[in-house]
Design an enzyme around this catalytic site. Structure first.
Site, PDB file in Angstrom:
ATOM      1  CD1 TRP A 107      36.052   3.292 -41.190  1.00 34.00           C
ATOM      2  CD2 TRP A 107      35.493   3.924 -39.202  1.00 34.00           C
ATOM      3  NE1 TRP A 107      37.466   4.565 -41.163  1.00 34.00           N
ATOM      4  CE2 TRP A 107      36.962   4.492 -39.580  1.00 34.00           C
ATOM      5  CE3 TRP A 107      35.448   3.952 -37.924  1.00 34.00           C
ATOM      6  CZ2 TRP A 107      37.266   5.924 -38.478  1.00 34.00           C
ATOM      7  CZ3 TRP A 107      36.373   4.822 -37.100  1.00 34.00           C
ATOM      8  CH2 TRP A 107      37.247   5.813 -36.979  1.00 34.00           C
ATOM      9  CG  ASP A 127      25.825   7.682 -41.768  1.00 34.06           C
ATOM     10  OD1 ASP A 127      26.735   7.052 -41.082  1.00 34.06           O
ATOM     11  OD2 ASP A 127      24.298   7.916 -42.580  1.00 34.06           O
ATOM     12  CG  ASP A 171      19.796  11.134 -35.167  1.00 33.70           C
ATOM     13  OD1 ASP A 171      21.290  11.114 -34.795  1.00 33.70           O
ATOM     14  OD2 ASP A 171      19.324  12.860 -35.634  1.00 33.70           O
ATOM     15  CE  LYS A 219      34.619  12.600 -38.853  1.00 32.11           C
ATOM     16  NZ  LYS A 219      34.861  11.999 -39.531  1.00 32.11           N
TER      17      LYS A 219
HETATM   18  C1  LIG Z   1      33.130  10.230 -42.718  1.00 30.44           C
HETATM   19  S1  LIG Z   1      31.681   9.823 -42.854  1.00 30.44           S
HETATM   20  C2  LIG Z   1      31.893   8.206 -42.703  1.00 30.44           C
HETATM   21  C3  LIG Z   1      32.453   7.549 -43.030  1.00 30.44           C
HETATM   22  C4  LIG Z   1      32.156   5.550 -42.692  1.00 30.44           C
HETATM   23  N1  LIG Z   1      33.068   5.672 -41.489  1.00 30.44           N
HETATM   24  C5  LIG Z   1      32.999   4.562 -43.158  1.00 30.44           C
HETATM   25  O1  LIG Z   1      34.700   4.452 -43.502  1.00 30.44           O
HETATM   26  O2  LIG Z   1      32.822   4.378 -44.786  1.00 30.44           O
HETATM   27  C6  LIG Z   1      30.306  10.099 -41.680  1.00 30.44           C
HETATM   28  C7  LIG Z   1      29.036  10.263 -41.747  1.00 30.44           C
HETATM   29  O3  LIG Z   1      28.338  11.011 -40.212  1.00 30.44           O
HETATM   30  C8  LIG Z   1      26.948  10.430 -40.159  1.00 30.44           C
HETATM   31  N2  LIG Z   1      26.067  11.121 -39.690  1.00 30.44           N
HETATM   32  C9  LIG Z   1      26.630  12.607 -39.701  1.00 30.44           C
HETATM   33  N3  LIG Z   1      25.598  12.968 -37.988  1.00 30.44           N
HETATM   34  C10 LIG Z   1      24.716  11.478 -37.998  1.00 30.44           C
HETATM   35  C11 LIG Z   1      23.784  11.606 -37.451  1.00 30.44           C
HETATM   36  N4  LIG Z   1      23.529  12.089 -36.623  1.00 30.44           N
HETATM   37  N5  LIG Z   1      23.402  10.285 -37.563  1.00 30.44           N
HETATM   38  C12 LIG Z   1      24.000   9.350 -37.500  1.00 30.44           C
HETATM   39  N6  LIG Z   1      24.839   9.543 -38.423  1.00 30.44           N
HETATM   40  C13 LIG Z   1      25.577  10.624 -38.958  1.00 30.44           C
HETATM   41  C14 LIG Z   1      26.815  10.835 -42.293  1.00 30.44           C
HETATM   42  O4  LIG Z   1      25.964  10.231 -42.763  1.00 30.44           O
HETATM   43  C15 LIG Z   1      27.718  10.684 -43.079  1.00 30.44           C
HETATM   44  O5  LIG Z   1      27.528   9.378 -43.662  1.00 30.44           O
END
Ligand SMILES: C[S@@+](CC[C@H](N)C(=O)[O-])C[C@H]1O[C@@H](n2cnc3c(N)ncnc32)[C@H](O)[C@@H]1O
Length: 837
Positions: free
Chosen positions: A58, A76, A92, A157
């Protein structure tokens, strides 16, 4: 490292390949591209915050689309490899530390757009996953409320779950426009959905409960379970798809039988428990002991109490009767002994009431059925009538003023050719279909007799007809289900049909542009006066929300979605007259045909455009003429994801795949036919097919067989055959993939080379000559092929004899050779050398 292919979910789909080809780190990139194409928020953003950004696709898209010198910050839990023009860090998003780091990066700026594509560690229980997702979305919204600029955009999302509506409700309070949408690149099997919230209201203070998951998702405990259905109708089993009830995680529930006797809600116990136990608890239960000794507690009753989940209606009835008798003996109130149970508020179940209730239910159902079939009939008749009138008008058989006029005179009540009589005998329908049927005297008198009956004599036959129709519909559905189970191709076809041939529309109803505009204006106007601005002060008090129209908060949150707005205001749906569709289909069909032809005849490009216009005009005219009888829903161009494909020279990229289209293209190209002829051909009896009120099985069958067989030429058939042959002669998938990989690697190499040569060219410390020399060196080095190492010969001897796969300790390319062959080759060499001498 070998790529792990996840074939099971079809992960390596076209978006995956496209992402690989374009150098995006994840296929998710296309979700943002498609969302941006629809809402266009990236081009206007200067500061963007991407929450949950890893691996960073993204951010890549944002860096490509946003204006140069924009600030893009991605965060992330997982590390993100550096992306040019993007600041990334690992944290986080639910922590205070993350918030502080974002603040550091943004300094005093506010974000124009906040993106959130976070997915928690999915794969645990579904309910848990979706809740975490919703919670994460709420967390990201919290960050968005802090960092977004007024009027900014927030994209998040969410999963379609029971948390979805409360979340949407909260978003609706904070943004002027909230739309839920699922881009085509998001897998159909995935429950994910994207909510695009535009026009952040930037309130001065937000009620903290808006951002508290415990409060927002509080009202999630489902409705009270329908135990009545389980007891009154136990044979109809409903699978529980929502998992456990909140706070109730036991699979097996047992209560003492005495509790069943004492309770005021026996149905709840029967519906929710597995067993009524007679075993004594630790302290002993006198009531239970007495109950066990009662002669009414027969062996059958005991058996029934053993497992309530296998009981039928009769057994439940037996238990309820037993309960009443026991209550009578123990001196509890029952309706029969005339005690003032109502005053105590105690509810007593009457056994007979089950039958009574069932009877009432049946009656109600019958009445409802009758009512709906009557309405259906009336609607059908009305539609048929309208349809006939419109068709007759199109054929210039009737002047518009005739429509709606009372039938009198030659076609009136007492006329010789009474349409009413024909209608009653059912002959009118047949007449409409073009069958000349004479209404006989006998039929007429029968019709009159029927008409004289108090119910018009129609009910019975119509009910029968309805029943038959319904039965046919069920059978047809059943047939289709069976076919879908057995035939994968059929499933694919159906799915395509249901999706409307890949056309994708957003899920939320389109908000009226004018309406939203005006609301924006209102907001602008009121922005001067902060006192008068409720949106900017403390937002809606959640507790003081009144119950609207007697609806619960949950229900009103659900109905407050944009999609219901129109219904609330005008109460009218959009009525699309079947005929309007038929006509539009005819014209559309023609357009499609034209599109095909266009590819064959480049010269006819402009002609097609004109045709489109005239046809549309024609359609428009018809519409106007129609006195507003039917409303045509205009196609919203912004909803179109799939644009017409064009070649680099601007011409439409059209593939002719049928022999009919090829024949027509040939005829157009050689001047045997004009495009006007093609349009004329499109107007035929099939174009005006009456679909209203017809059963699905019939329409499906008609769709298959009731069509014009257009003549095809031998040359066209051969051309298509040749095309198919070439198509089938393509290399296998593996080869194509290998070629694509090779191409991709070459492109990457070229890209690297470009970067290096750019760096050299911009190096101020080098002279032009030096630069030219080093770039030439770079190019020649890149053009040089790496010498391929000759394969190492490994003799299949000793431990290598008869092994499969790579022998131990051998690296790189190798070839297994037979030891005897090696000897023989050497011997051959020796012999040939000897001969030479
Ligand atoms: C579907 S991926 C995102 C893909 C991203 N939009 C891209 O285009 O590459 C979902 C991400 O959410 C992150 N995630 C989940 N919980 C999180 C949190 N509490 N804080 C930060 N990141 C988090 C995961 O590490 C994962 O990399």
């Amino acid at each position: 490292m070998a790529i792990q292919k996840k074939h099971g979910k079809g992960r390596l789909d076209k978006w995956y390949k496209l992402a690989k080809e374009k150098g995006y780190r994840a296929r998710a990139a296309f979700k943002l591209i498609q969302l941006n194409k629809k809402y266009g928020f990236l081009e206007t953003s200067k500061v963007l915050l991407d929450l949950c950004a890893a691996p960073g696709s993204w951010c890549q898209v944002a860096a490509e689309v946003m204006p140069v010198n924009s600030l893009i910050v991605g965060v992330d839990l997982a590390p993100i490899k550096p992306i040019p023009r993007v600041i990334t860090f690992q944290s986080d998003i639910t922590t205070e530390k993350c918030r502080a780091t974002i603040r550091q990066h943004l300094k005093t700026w506010k974000a124009d757009t906040v993106l959130h594509d976070g997915a928690p560690n999915v794969g645990t229980a579904w309910a848990q996953d979706s809740f975490n997702q919703a919670e994460l979305a709420l967390q990201s919204m919290k960050l968005a409320t802090e960092f977004l600029i007024e009027g900014g955009t927030f994209v998040t999302k969410v999963f379609r779950s029971k948390d979805y509506n409360p979340l949407l409700w909260v978003l609706n309070q904070l943004f002027t426009k909230v739309e839920a949408t699922k881009p085509p690149s998001s897998r159909n099997v995935s429950a994910e959905i994207f909510v695009v919230c535009r026009g952040f209201k930037a309130p001065k203070r937000i009620d903290p409960r808006f951002l508290d998951p415990r409060y927002v998702f509080a009202e999630l405990t489902g409705a009270t379970p329908n135990n009545e259905a389980k007891v009154y109708n136990p044979e109809v089993k409903k699978r529980k798809r929502e998992g456990y009830d909140e706070g109730d995680y036991l699979l097996f529930k047992e209560v003492p039988a005495s509790e069943f006797i004492q309770t005021t809600d026996p149905i709840a116990i029967l519906g929710s428990c597995n067993k009524l136990a007679f075993s004594q608890p630790l302290g002993g239960d006198i009531a239970l002991a007495a109950l066990e000794k009662l002669p009414e507690t027969t062996e059958e009753i005991r058996q029934c109490c053993q497992d309530l989940k296998v009981l039928g209606r009769k057994d439940f009835k037996l238990l309820l009767k037993w309960r009443l008798k026991a209550r009578d003996i123990f001196g509890f109130s029952t309706k029969g002994n005339g005690q003032e149970e109502d005053a105590v508020g105690e509810e007593v179940v009457e056994v007979e009431s089950m039958d009574e209730e069932l009877r009432i239910q049946e009656e109600l159902q019958n009445m409802k059925d009758k009512e709906t079939s009557k309405k259906k009939r009336e609607r059908r008749k009305e539609n048929e009538k309208k349809q006939r009138e419109v068709v007759r008008m199109q054929l210039n058989m009737v002047a518009p003023m005739d429509i709606g006029m009372e039938e009198s005179g030659p076609i009136g009540e007492g006329a010789m050719f009474s349409m009413k009589a024909a209608d009653k005998s059912g002959a009118l329908r047949r007449l409409n279909r073009g069958k000349m049927v004479v209404v006989s005297d006998r039929a007429q008198t029968a019709a009159h007799k029927i008409a004289e009956r108090p119910d018009g004599g129609e009910n019975e036959s119509d009910d029968e007809e309805d029943l038959l129709e319904r039965e046919l519909d069920y059978m047809y559905d059943d047939y289709r289900e069976r076919k879908a189970e057995a035939d994968a191709k059929y499933r694919v076809k159906k799915a395509k049909e249901e999706r409307g041939d890949d056309e994708w529309e957003g899920l939320s109803a389109e908000e009226g542009a004018e309406k939203s505009d005006s609301s924006e204006l209102e907001e602008e106007d009121s922005s001067d006066d902060e006192e008068d601005q409720p949106a900017r002060s403390l937002l809606v008090d959640l507790d003081s929300q009144p119950l609207t129209d007697g609806l619960s908060k949950r229900a009103s949150a659900f109905f407050s979605q944009n999609i219901f707005k129109d219904f609330a205001t005008n109460g009218k749906g959009i009525d699309i007259n079947g005929n309007g569709f038929a006509q539009k289909n005819a014209v559309d069909g023609q357009f499609r045909e034209e599109k095909h032809l266009n590819g064959a005849d480049a010269g006819s490009n402009t002609r097609v455009d004109t045709l489109k216009l005239t046809s549309q005009d024609h359609f428009q005219e018809d519409n106007d003429d129609d006195d507003g009888n039917f409303e045509v829903v205009k196609k919203n161009e912004s909803d179109d994801w799939e644009e017409e494909k064009r070649l680099p020279d601007g011409k439409l990229d059209i593939d002719i795949i049928t022999a009919e289209a090829m024949t027509l293209a040939h005829q157009l190209a050689t001047g045997q036919k004009t495009s006007h002829d093609a349009i004329d051909d499109g107007f035929n009896k099939h174009a005006f097919r009456d679909k209203e009120g017809l059963p699905e099985w019939f329409l499906d069958d008609e769709g298959k067989h009731d069509r014009i067989q257009k003549p095809i030429t031998k040359a066209a058939a051969n051309a298509i055959k040749e095309k198919l042959r070439a198509f089938n002669a393509r290399p296998i998938k593996k080869v194509r993939e290998a070629k694509a990989r090779k191409k991709f690697k070459a492109a990457q190499k070229l890209e690297r080379l470009k970067k290096k040569s750019d760096m050299l060219a911009n190096d101020a410390g080098m002279t032009e000559k030096e630069k030219a020399e080093s770039i030439a060196k770079l190019l020649s080095k890149a053009a040089r092929k790496k010498p391929t190492q000759p394969a190492k010969l490994v003799v299949a001897r000793g431990s290598n004899r008869g092994i499969q796969g790579r022998p131990k300790g051998v690296k790189g390319r190798y070839r297994m050779v037979d030891p005897r062959m090696k000897k023989e080759l050497r011997a051959q060499k020796r012999v040939s050398q000897k001969k030479k001498r």
